[in-house]
Design a protein around this motif. Structure first.
Motif, PDB file in Angstrom:
ATOM      1  N   MET A   1       0.831  -1.208   0.000  1.00 42.86           N
ATOM      2  CA  MET A   1       0.000   0.000   0.000  1.00 42.86           C
ATOM      3  C   MET A   1       0.867   1.261   0.000  1.00 42.86           C
ATOM      4  O   MET A   1       0.562   2.250  -0.630  1.00 42.86           O
ATOM      5  N   LYS A   2       1.966   1.196   0.748  1.00 48.20           N
ATOM      6  CA  LYS A   2       2.864   2.337   0.813  1.00 48.20           C
ATOM      7  C   LYS A   2       3.418   2.676  -0.570  1.00 48.20           C
ATOM      8  O   LYS A   2       3.516   3.851  -0.940  1.00 48.20           O
ATOM      9  N   LYS A   3       3.770   1.654  -1.351  1.00 49.12           N
ATOM     10  CA  LYS A   3       4.288   1.878  -2.697  1.00 49.12           C
ATOM     11  C   LYS A   3       3.239   2.556  -3.567  1.00 49.12           C
ATOM     12  O   LYS A   3       3.534   3.506  -4.307  1.00 49.12           O
ATOM     13  N   ASP A   4       2.004   2.074  -3.483  1.00 48.16           N
ATOM     14  CA  ASP A   4       0.926   2.674  -4.265  1.00 48.16           C
ATOM     15  C   ASP A   4       0.721   4.133  -3.897  1.00 48.16           C
ATOM     16  O   ASP A   4       0.495   4.988  -4.766  1.00 48.16           O
ATOM     17  N   LEU A   5       0.810   4.429  -2.603  1.00 48.16           N
ATOM     18  CA  LEU A   5       0.591   5.788  -2.122  1.00 48.16           C
ATOM     19  C   LEU A   5       1.673   6.738  -2.628  1.00 48.16           C
ATOM     20  O   LEU A   5       1.379   7.842  -3.090  1.00 48.16           O
ATOM     21  N   ILE A   6       2.917   6.295  -2.570  1.00 46.38           N
ATOM     22  CA  ILE A   6       4.031   7.114  -3.058  1.00 46.38           C
ATOM     23  C   ILE A   6       3.878   7.380  -4.555  1.00 46.38           C
ATOM     24  O   ILE A   6       4.033   8.510  -5.020  1.00 46.38           O
ATOM     25  N   LEU A   7       3.556   6.339  -5.307  1.00 41.25           N
ATOM     26  CA  LEU A   7       3.390   6.476  -6.759  1.00 41.25           C
ATOM     27  C   LEU A   7       2.223   7.398  -7.093  1.00 41.25           C
ATOM     28  O   LEU A   7       2.320   8.237  -7.997  1.00 41.25           O
ATOM     29  N   SER A   8       1.127   7.249  -6.384  1.00 39.72           N
ATOM     30  CA  SER A   8      -0.058   8.072  -6.635  1.00 39.72           C
ATOM     31  C   SER A   8       0.223   9.544  -6.350  1.00 39.72           C
ATOM     32  O   SER A   8      -0.203  10.437  -7.092  1.00 39.72           O
ATOM     33  N   LYS A   9       0.957   9.815  -5.262  1.00 37.31           N
ATOM     34  CA  LYS A   9       1.316  11.195  -4.926  1.00 37.31           C
ATOM     35  C   LYS A   9       2.248  11.788  -5.980  1.00 37.31           C
ATOM     36  O   LYS A   9       2.106  12.945  -6.371  1.00 37.31           O
ATOM     37  N   GLN A  10       3.209  10.980  -6.439  1.00 39.41           N
ATOM     38  CA  GLN A  10       4.126  11.434  -7.484  1.00 39.41           C
ATOM     39  C   GLN A  10       3.379  11.729  -8.782  1.00 39.41           C
ATOM     40  O   GLN A  10       3.654  12.717  -9.464  1.00 39.41           O
ATOM     41  N   LEU A  11       2.407  10.882  -9.103  1.00 36.89           N
ATOM     42  CA  LEU A  11       1.614  11.080 -10.317  1.00 36.89           C
ATOM     43  C   LEU A  11       0.770  12.350 -10.204  1.00 36.89           C
ATOM     44  O   LEU A  11       0.660  13.116 -11.177  1.00 36.89           O
ATOM     45  N   ALA A  12       0.196  12.588  -9.043  1.00 34.42           N
ATOM     46  CA  ALA A  12      -0.613  13.793  -8.833  1.00 34.42           C
ATOM     47  C   ALA A  12       0.230  15.055  -8.987  1.00 34.42           C
ATOM     48  O   ALA A  12      -0.199  16.038  -9.608  1.00 34.42           O
ATOM     49  N   LEU A  13       1.444  15.047  -8.431  1.00 34.58           N
ATOM     50  CA  LEU A  13       2.356  16.187  -8.573  1.00 34.58           C
ATOM     51  C   LEU A  13       2.741  16.402 -10.026  1.00 34.58           C
ATOM     52  O   LEU A  13       2.795  17.539 -10.515  1.00 34.58           O
ATOM     53  N   LEU A  14       3.006  15.299 -10.723  1.00 34.75           N
ATOM     54  CA  LEU A  14       3.400  15.383 -12.128  1.00 34.75           C
ATOM     55  C   LEU A  14       2.258  15.925 -12.985  1.00 34.75           C
ATOM     56  O   LEU A  14       2.488  16.718 -13.902  1.00 34.75           O
ATOM     57  N   GLU A  15       1.041  15.516 -12.681  1.00 31.42           N
ATOM     58  CA  GLU A  15      -0.106  15.989 -13.459  1.00 31.42           C
ATOM     59  C   GLU A  15      -0.355  17.476 -13.244  1.00 31.42           C
ATOM     60  O   GLU A  15      -0.855  18.159 -14.137  1.00 31.42           O
ATOM     61  N   LYS A  16       0.004  17.991 -12.074  1.00 26.78           N
ATOM     62  CA  LYS A  16      -0.066  19.436 -11.841  1.00 26.78           C
ATOM     63  C   LYS A  16       0.940  20.164 -12.736  1.00 26.78           C
ATOM     64  O   LYS A  16       0.632  21.212 -13.308  1.00 26.78           O
ATOM     65  N   GLN A  17       2.157  19.603 -12.845  1.00 27.24           N
ATOM     66  CA  GLN A  17       3.165  20.169 -13.742  1.00 27.24           C
ATOM     67  C   GLN A  17       2.681  20.121 -15.186  1.00 27.24           C
ATOM     68  O   GLN A  17       2.882  21.060 -15.963  1.00 27.24           O
ATOM     69  N   GLU A  18       2.050  19.008 -15.529  1.00 24.80           N
ATOM     70  CA  GLU A  18       1.529  18.825 -16.880  1.00 24.80           C
ATOM     71  C   GLU A  18       0.494  19.897 -17.228  1.00 24.80           C
ATOM     72  O   GLU A  18       0.551  20.519 -18.288  1.00 24.80           O
TER      73      GLU A  18
ATOM     74  N   TYR B   1       5.830   6.052 -17.178  1.00 25.31           N
ATOM     75  CA  TYR B   1       6.564   5.184 -16.246  1.00 25.31           C
ATOM     76  C   TYR B   1       5.771   4.970 -14.958  1.00 25.31           C
ATOM     77  O   TYR B   1       5.605   3.830 -14.500  1.00 25.31           O
ATOM     78  N   LEU B   2       5.271   6.056 -14.370  1.00 27.13           N
ATOM     79  CA  LEU B   2       4.528   5.957 -13.113  1.00 27.13           C
ATOM     80  C   LEU B   2       3.247   5.143 -13.285  1.00 27.13           C
ATOM     81  O   LEU B   2       2.904   4.314 -12.440  1.00 27.13           O
ATOM     82  N   LEU B   3       2.545   5.373 -14.384  1.00 28.67           N
ATOM     83  CA  LEU B   3       1.308   4.627 -14.639  1.00 28.67           C
ATOM     84  C   LEU B   3       1.583   3.133 -14.793  1.00 28.67           C
ATOM     85  O   LEU B   3       0.802   2.297 -14.318  1.00 28.67           O
ATOM     86  N   SER B   4       2.702   2.801 -15.453  1.00 31.00           N
ATOM     87  CA  SER B   4       3.042   1.384 -15.622  1.00 31.00           C
ATOM     88  C   SER B   4       3.368   0.738 -14.276  1.00 31.00           C
ATOM     89  O   SER B   4       3.010  -0.421 -14.027  1.00 31.00           O
ATOM     90  N   LYS B   5       4.023   1.488 -13.388  1.00 32.57           N
ATOM     91  CA  LYS B   5       4.354   0.971 -12.059  1.00 32.57           C
ATOM     92  C   LYS B   5       3.087   0.780 -11.222  1.00 32.57           C
ATOM     93  O   LYS B   5       2.938  -0.217 -10.515  1.00 32.57           O
ATOM     94  N   ILE B   6       2.184   1.752 -11.280  1.00 29.39           N
ATOM     95  CA  ILE B   6       0.918   1.637 -10.544  1.00 29.39           C
ATOM     96  C   ILE B   6       0.142   0.419 -11.020  1.00 29.39           C
ATOM     97  O   ILE B   6      -0.413  -0.342 -10.218  1.00 29.39           O
ATOM     98  N   GLN B   7       0.115   0.230 -12.342  1.00 35.52           N
ATOM     99  CA  GLN B   7      -0.577  -0.928 -12.913  1.00 35.52           C
ATOM    100  C   GLN B   7       0.060  -2.239 -12.441  1.00 35.52           C
ATOM    101  O   GLN B   7      -0.634  -3.182 -12.055  1.00 35.52           O
ATOM    102  N   THR B   8       1.392  -2.286 -12.430  1.00 33.96           N
ATOM    103  CA  THR B   8       2.113  -3.497 -12.012  1.00 33.96           C
ATOM    104  C   THR B   8       1.838  -3.835 -10.551  1.00 33.96           C
ATOM    105  O   THR B   8       1.539  -4.979 -10.207  1.00 33.96           O
ATOM    106  N   PHE B   9       1.921  -2.828  -9.680  1.00 29.52           N
ATOM    107  CA  PHE B   9       1.701  -3.075  -8.249  1.00 29.52           C
ATOM    108  C   PHE B   9       0.252  -3.437  -7.956  1.00 29.52           C
ATOM    109  O   PHE B   9      -0.034  -4.233  -7.056  1.00 29.52           O
TER     110      PHE B   9
END
Length: 272
Positions: A1-18, A259-267
């Motif tokens: 769960m911790k891995k998913d949370l870190i990835l999700s937060k990173q994706l949210a930050l990246l989407e703000k940059q996007e 990359y982040l989406l692929s990791k979220i999908q894998t986990f």
């Protein structure tokens, strides 16, 4: 769960940059001081030169993709970038910390900075000599080199027609005007999703090259026209590193997002 949370937060930050990148507008200073002058210059450029520039970009992409790939790869150490990615990716999968995710970004940031410098030298020197159109294959080579290195930094290869088409859409989205940018971003997003999901695609690479050539031609018409004038051409040459910065910034966002989406999908799939 911790891995998913870190990835999700990173994706949210990246989407703000996007979204910040996609919603950026031309500064009032440029709009009031430079845009009118550019429009006046553009109105005086002959239609024949416009067609010549279209063709120059189109031929340039053909040269880069068909004959220049091996030459471009000689300008960077592909094996080293691949190994660096493998090590970073292993650390992320094993430990999954913000620190390791930041380390993944270092390689792509470094390549973008180096290629901005190359573009500045190339554009400035050729502009000083009054060379505008002949530098296009060289400049496109620097653009493709920049995107290739960023792709490798996030574990993506670039030799298939699908990935080449994705690269071309990256250029279109980064360099298009405000009213077109969101549409090209959506096309880029969908193509990336299809590639990563291994969905069959019917790619007409020639059509992608033509579309990108037309867009770049319209975007850079004034700059390349000025770059064709001796001495004054230095002004036109300044646009090259600005473009590399913009394209590189957008490419880093999109490849990291994949990359982040692929990791979220894998986990998600591997969770019990």
């Amino acid at each position: 769960m911790k891995k998913d949370l870190i990835l999700s937060k990173q994706l949210a930050l990246l989407e703000k940059q996007e979204q910040k990148f996609l919603n950026q507008t031309e500064s009032p200073f440029i709009k009031s001081n430079f845009t009118p002058m550019a429009n006046k210059i553009q109105a005086k450029i002959p239609d024949k030169l416009h067609s010549t520039l279209d063709a120059a970009f189109y031929v340039g992409f053909h040269l880069v993709f068909e004959k220049g790939s091996s030459l471009i790869e000689k300008t960077y150490n592909k094996e080293k970038i691949d190994v660096t990615y493998d090590l970073n990716n292993y650390a992320i999968e094993k430990y999954m910390t913000k620190k390791h995710l930041k380390t993944l970004d270092k390689s792509s940031k470094h390549s973008k900075t180096i290629n901005e410098s190359i573009a500045a030298i190339e554009g400035g020197v050729l502009g000083l000599l009054g060379i505008g159109l002949p530098d296009i294959p060289l400049f496109l080579g620097v653009i493709v080199k920049t995107i290739n290195e960023i792709a490798l930094s996030y574990g993506f290869q670039y030799n298939t027609d699908e990935e080449k088409a994705y690269l071309l859409y990256l250029i279109c989205a980064a360099m298009s005007k405000e009213d077109q940018r969101q549409a090209y971003d959506l096309k880029t997003e969908r193509l990336g999703q299809d590639i990563d999901a291994h969905t069959p695609t019917n790619i007409d690479l020639d059509a992608f090259m033509k579309e990108t050539s037309d867009l770049l031609s319209n975007t850079l018409l004034t700059a390349k026209f000025i770059q064709g004038l001796p001495l004054v051409g230095v002004i036109g040459g300044v646009i090259n590193p600005v473009m590399i910065n913009k394209i590189g910034k957008y490419a880093r966002i999109k490849y990291k997002k994949r990359y982040l989406l692929s990791k979220i999908q894998t986990f998600t799939v591997n969770q019990p």
